[in-house]
Design an enzyme around this catalytic site. Structure first.
Site, PDB file in Angstrom:
ATOM      1  N   HIS A 125       0.865  -1.188   0.000  1.00  0.00           N
ATOM      2  CA  HIS A 125       0.000   0.000   0.000  1.00  0.00           C
ATOM      3  C   HIS A 125       0.901   1.238   0.000  1.00  0.00           C
ATOM      4  O   HIS A 125       2.019   1.192   0.543  1.00  0.00           O
ATOM      5  CB  HIS A 125      -0.841  -0.051   1.286  1.00  0.00           C
ATOM      6  CG  HIS A 125      -1.908   0.984   1.404  1.00  0.00           C
ATOM      7  ND1 HIS A 125      -1.652   2.265   1.801  1.00  0.00           N
ATOM      8  CD2 HIS A 125      -3.240   0.903   1.199  1.00  0.00           C
ATOM      9  CE1 HIS A 125      -2.798   2.940   1.834  1.00  0.00           C
ATOM     10  NE2 HIS A 125      -3.773   2.138   1.474  1.00  0.00           N
ATOM     11  N   ASP A 202       2.779  -4.979   8.231  1.00  0.00           N
ATOM     12  CA  ASP A 202       1.587  -4.159   8.012  1.00  0.00           C
ATOM     13  C   ASP A 202       0.388  -5.105   8.103  1.00  0.00           C
ATOM     14  O   ASP A 202       0.074  -5.842   7.165  1.00  0.00           O
ATOM     15  CB  ASP A 202       1.667  -3.487   6.634  1.00  0.00           C
ATOM     16  CG  ASP A 202       0.384  -2.741   6.274  1.00  0.00           C
ATOM     17  OD1 ASP A 202      -0.620  -2.875   7.011  1.00  0.00           O
ATOM     18  OD2 ASP A 202       0.362  -2.056   5.237  1.00  0.00           O
ATOM     19  N   GLN A 205      -4.802  -5.394   6.910  1.00  0.00           N
ATOM     20  CA  GLN A 205      -5.837  -6.283   6.366  1.00  0.00           C
ATOM     21  C   GLN A 205      -5.877  -7.632   7.067  1.00  0.00           C
ATOM     22  O   GLN A 205      -6.855  -8.368   6.898  1.00  0.00           O
ATOM     23  CB  GLN A 205      -5.627  -6.495   4.855  1.00  0.00           C
ATOM     24  CG  GLN A 205      -5.728  -5.234   4.016  1.00  0.00           C
ATOM     25  CD  GLN A 205      -7.141  -4.657   3.956  1.00  0.00           C
ATOM     26  OE1 GLN A 205      -8.130  -5.340   4.188  1.00  0.00           O
ATOM     27  NE2 GLN A 205      -7.253  -3.373   3.641  1.00  0.00           N
ATOM     28  N   LYS A 228     -10.699  -0.906  10.421  1.00  0.00           N
ATOM     29  CA  LYS A 228     -10.873  -2.092   9.564  1.00  0.00           C
ATOM     30  C   LYS A 228     -11.199  -3.323  10.411  1.00  0.00           C
ATOM     31  O   LYS A 228     -11.433  -4.402   9.884  1.00  0.00           O
ATOM     32  CB  LYS A 228      -9.608  -2.344   8.753  1.00  0.00           C
ATOM     33  CG  LYS A 228      -9.295  -1.223   7.749  1.00  0.00           C
ATOM     34  CD  LYS A 228      -8.136  -1.609   6.864  1.00  0.00           C
ATOM     35  CE  LYS A 228      -7.437  -0.424   6.244  1.00  0.00           C
ATOM     36  NZ  LYS A 228      -8.104   0.132   5.087  1.00  0.00           N
ATOM     37  N   CYS A 366      -4.688   2.381  -3.724  1.00  0.00           N
ATOM     38  CA  CYS A 366      -3.440   2.878  -3.122  1.00  0.00           C
ATOM     39  C   CYS A 366      -2.294   1.892  -3.329  1.00  0.00           C
ATOM     40  O   CYS A 366      -1.402   1.761  -2.473  1.00  0.00           O
ATOM     41  CB  CYS A 366      -3.596   3.194  -1.634  1.00  0.00           C
ATOM     42  SG  CYS A 366      -4.842   4.425  -1.299  1.00  0.00           S
TER      43      CYS A 366
HETATM   44  N1  7TS Z   1      -1.849  -0.884   4.654  1.00  0.00           N
HETATM   45  C1  7TS Z   1      -2.788  -1.642   4.061  1.00  0.00           C
HETATM   46  C2  7TS Z   1      -2.461  -3.041   3.665  1.00  0.00           C
HETATM   47  C3  7TS Z   1      -4.072  -1.129   3.842  1.00  0.00           C
HETATM   48  O1  7TS Z   1      -4.991  -1.902   3.267  1.00  0.00           O
HETATM   49  C4  7TS Z   1      -4.354   0.199   4.233  1.00  0.00           C
HETATM   50  C5  7TS Z   1      -5.687   0.826   3.926  1.00  0.00           C
HETATM   51  C6  7TS Z   1      -3.362   0.932   4.871  1.00  0.00           C
HETATM   52  C7  7TS Z   1      -2.125   0.367   5.046  1.00  0.00           C
HETATM   53  C8  7TS Z   1      -3.602   2.307   5.394  1.00  0.00           C
HETATM   54  O2  7TS Z   1      -4.493   2.239   6.459  1.00  0.00           O
HETATM   55  P1  7TS Z   1      -5.075   3.578   7.136  1.00  0.00           P
HETATM   56  O3  7TS Z   1      -6.115   3.079   8.087  1.00  0.00           O
HETATM   57  O4  7TS Z   1      -3.944   4.240   7.825  1.00  0.00           O
HETATM   58  O5  7TS Z   1      -5.625   4.397   6.017  1.00  0.00           O
HETATM   59  N2  7TS Z   1      -6.335   0.265   2.811  1.00  0.00           N
HETATM   60  C9  7TS Z   1      -7.431   0.752   2.173  1.00  0.00           C
HETATM   61  C10 7TS Z   1      -8.049   0.086   1.125  1.00  0.00           C
HETATM   62  O6  7TS Z   1      -7.708  -1.000   0.688  1.00  0.00           O
HETATM   63  N3  7TS Z   1      -9.085   0.820   0.699  1.00  0.00           N
HETATM   64  O7  7TS Z   1      -9.154   1.941   1.433  1.00  0.00           O
HETATM   65  C11 7TS Z   1      -8.118   1.905   2.360  1.00  0.00           C
END
Ligand code: 7TS
Length: 408
Positions: A125, A202, A205, A228, A366
């Site tokens: 990401h 990370d 997910q 999430k 992303c």
């Molecule tokens: N890493 C992964 C694997 C992610 O899926 C996401 C967000 C992030 C980092 C960043 O997370 P945040 O909570 O700090 O924004 N992924 C997604 C997505 O797949 N669609 O919208 C956000």
């Protein structure tokens, strides 16, 4: 008492799943972006602002002490959720992005020097790419990318070739948000440790889908976002091995992270407060407890079976659609399906099926370098949670077929 998993009953706990979108019952298949919240989490937010609102870690008065206890209870619950050895290793953050930026700053300052190497993978990401690029630029360090195969799996032999004594850090996604690939991180961590590199997971997910055990994985750091994991937005966690968190410098300066301040010198607070400057999102922090309680009362064997069934069923049904190609066919895969369809743009499909009440994400998710690797502009992504059903998969398929009739 045996815990039973009954999807109809579970759905009752999520009020938003009853709402209509464009005159149709919502079919929410964008859980990779953010998950829906059970009533208990929503109630905890309201209760905090109605009965408990006050600042934490500073008041002698009752409200502040109550809020502090509730906030710290969440830390203990997260410790249990990821099996951290002690609660001081659990740092509140704003989310995954915030956690990675914290590490890029705090690990980056002394630990990474000119010529050192940092490894990520081709499926990261942007939030696990850009902070490392920024650090490499500043330190004249080198960013290396572990390649993937056509199925969307990291090629372990190639990853191994990248590891060498100059490798200081490896930061890899546990489950790809775009492909659904579950990476063999335990093996990858052991390989990184052989050359003395530190490993960051990370888990954005994986936290909503897998049982996480930081001690079994032996990762040095892990980051994830609560929104999430059926919790509120604005709160996430960084886990770090205590001996590492002890020696790296703080990220932000301000209230709460200090022991003493004079104009000449400041001494820093102990863990975990050293990394928690300023007033955090207290309501979300406290409501996180309700999300963890919710996760803990589910039968996770049954959840895994249900999600696997959804993945297999949706994959089979989608493949029957003329011209549809699934992007990401790893052997180990979570309930995330990205696909493209010949002759139509993902965005157009997303807009049309929204009119039928179906929420999916379209675009690059992303992960632009990953899209470039597959030579596609983007995908349509259906990402499932345990409250999704086979009937919703059927509705998705019907909606896609109708969209194709309109677009082709
Ligand atoms: N890493 C992964 C694997 C992610 O899926 C996401 C967000 C992030 C980092 C960043 O997370 P945040 O909570 O700090 O924004 N992924 C997604 C997505 O797949 N669609 O919208 C956000």
């Amino acid at each position: 008492m045996t815990k039973v998993f009954n999807v109809a009953k579970v759905r009752e706990d999520f009020p938003i799943l009853k709402r209509e979108v464009n005159g149709k019952t919502l079919v929410y298949l964008d859980n990779g972006a953010t998950a829906q919240k059970p009533q208990t989490v929503i109630d905890a937010l309201t209760k905090y602002y109605t009965h408990e609102n006050s600042n934490i870690h500073r008041g002698v008065h009752t409200l502040s002490q109550e809020a502090t206890s509730a906030y710290e209870l969440t830390r203990e619950k997260i410790q249990g959720f990821i099996n951290a050895p002690e609660k001081e290793s659990v740092i509140f953050t704003k989310g995954t992005t915030d956690g990675i930026n914290l590490l890029a700053f705090s690990l980056g300052r002394d630990f990474v020097q000119e010529g050192d190497e940092i490894i990520i993978s081709a499926m990261e990401h942007h939030s696990n790419i850009v902070p490392w690029q920024m650090l490499c630029e500043q330190k004249k360090a080198v960013l290396k990318v572990a390649p993937i195969n056509q199925r969307g799996e990291i090629i372990l032999e190639e990853y191994k070739k990248l590891l060498n004594p100059k490798t200081k850090l490896v930061s890899i996604v546990h489950i790809s948000n775009t492909l659904g690939t579950i990476n063999p991180i335990q093996e990858m961590i052991a390989m990184a440790h052989e050359v003395g590199a530190k490993f960051i997971v990370d888990a954005a997910q994986s936290a909503p889908h897998l049982k996480i055990d930081v001690q079994a994985l032996d990762c040095d750091f892990m980051v994830f976002s609560m929104h999430k994991v059926f919790g509120p937005t604005g709160v996430g966690f960084l886990y770090g091995k205590k001996e590492l968190l002890e020696v790296i410098p703080p990220y932000q300066g301000g209230g709460d992270m200090i022991k003493t301040v004079t104009f000449e010198k400041t001494t820093y607070n102990e863990l975990p407060h050293k990394f928690e400057a300023g007033t955090p999102n207290i309501a979300a922090g406290i409501a996180t407890s309700a999300a963890i309680d919710y996760m803990n009362q589910l039968d996770w064997n049954a959840v895994h079976l249900h999600e696997k069934e959804l993945l297999d069923y949706a994959t089979a049904q989608l493949k029957l659609i003329d011209g549809l190609r699934i992007i990401g066919e790893a052997k180990e895969k979570a309930s995330v399906i990205s696909f493209v369809i010949d002759g139509v743009h993902p965005y157009d499909v997303g807009v049309i099926i929204d009119k039928m009440g179906i929420a999916v994400r379209t675009g690059h998710h992303c992960t632009q370098p990953l899209m470039d690797w597959f030579k596609i502009p983007g995908t349509i992504r259906a990402s499932f949670a345990f409250y999704n059903t086979k009937e919703e998969v059927d509705l998705l398929v019907v909606a896609l077929k109708r969209a194709l009739q309109m677009l082709r």
